[in-house]
Design an enzyme around this catalytic site. Structure first.
Site, PDB file in Angstrom:
ATOM      1  N   ASP A 109       0.841  -1.194   0.000  1.00 13.93           N
ATOM      2  CA  ASP A 109       0.000   0.000   0.000  1.00 13.93           C
ATOM      3  C   ASP A 109       0.883   1.253   0.000  1.00 13.93           C
ATOM      4  O   ASP A 109       1.720   1.442   0.884  1.00 13.93           O
ATOM      5  CB  ASP A 109      -0.869  -0.046   1.250  1.00 13.93           C
ATOM      6  N   ASP A 132      -7.036   4.948 -10.382  1.00 11.63           N
ATOM      7  CA  ASP A 132      -8.448   4.570 -10.416  1.00 11.63           C
ATOM      8  C   ASP A 132      -9.282   5.781 -10.011  1.00 11.63           C
ATOM      9  O   ASP A 132      -9.115   6.312  -8.912  1.00 11.63           O
ATOM     10  CB  ASP A 132      -8.686   3.411  -9.446  1.00 11.63           C
ATOM     11  N   THR A 205       0.942   5.967 -22.572  1.00  8.82           N
ATOM     12  CA  THR A 205       0.696   4.581 -22.188  1.00  8.82           C
ATOM     13  C   THR A 205      -0.663   4.109 -22.711  1.00  8.82           C
ATOM     14  O   THR A 205      -1.460   4.892 -23.225  1.00  8.82           O
ATOM     15  CB  THR A 205       0.713   4.434 -20.663  1.00  8.82           C
TER      16      THR A 205
END
Length: 227
Positions: A109, A132, A205
């Site tokens: 994390d 996200d 990307t």
């Protein structure tokens, strides 16, 4: 039930399956290129066997950006932080295949890594590219760009360091602006409430290409510690 977390709900949910090749890369190459993190401070000088400018990419996904930058800039070191096994396996294999010596991976994390793993003023650059967006209202508390985490990033940045971000989700871009502009220790390079032009040295990307195919605009942000 939501698990206890340092700064509230986690910004990720571990999902997806690893291929056999990705799992094999983890099994065989993690001892060489992986960094075991148990909450203790990371000794980056020992890890890379030198002292130089360092970039940390948070949530590198499939590692496309991270690998390109590490190849382009052998003079600096790169630390990738990711929780998803598929991306970790892919990058480990690529590090080995390309013979890179300036890239290491932490599978943990990012909030915990910045909280206890990275010393103050130890990082020249932090990258958060296409995280996200958690678009549903009930999930937006999971977004990684939150005031408490920004404070941890600021602590780790060198006085002349830089925080770079990019997203193709406009509501998240506005959220980033609001959170980052409100941090008194950071200066928006473009000016308050504004985005920077797309940096020429930021690799394109698959996440960016996918967003563009969906008709999404790309938003880049750049912040530096306030003098």
């Amino acid at each position: 039930m939501e698990q206890p977390h340092l700064l509230g709900p986690r910004s990720y949910v571990v999902r997806g399956r690893k291929t056999e090749a990705q799992q094999r890369a983890i099994d065989e190459l993690w001892p060489i290129y992986g960094v075991e993190f148990d909450g203790s401070p990371l000794d980056l000088d020992t890890l890379f066997d030198r002292r130089t400018a360092r970039t940390v990419e948070i949530g590198f996904g499939n590692g496309e950006n991270l690998l390109i930058l590490a190849e382009r800039h052998p003079e600096r070191d790169f630390l990738g932080v990711e929780v998803h096994g598929a991306g970790v396996g892919r990058v480990l294999a690529a590090i080995h295949d390309r013979g890179l010596t300036n890239l290491r991976i932490v599978r943990h994390d990012a909030v915990q890594v910045f909280h206890t793993g990275l010393a103050a003023d130890s990082v020249a650059e932090v990258l958060i590219f296409f995280p996200d967006p958690w678009p549903k209202a009930r999930h937006q508390r999971r977004r990684i760009v939150q005031p408490a985490f920004v404070s941890l990033i600021l602590r780790a940045l060198e006085p002349d360091g830089v925080l770079r971000l990019a997203t193709d989700w406009e509501p998240y871009a506005e959220h980033m602006l609001e959170v980052l502009d409100a941090e008194p220790g950071l200066v928006n390079v473009a000016g308050a409430g504004r985005f920077v032009p797309r940096p020429e040295d930021r690799p394109v990307t698959k996440f960016e290409r996918r967003g563009e195919k969906l008709g999404h605009a790309i938003f880049d942000l750049e912040y530096r510690p306030r003098p």
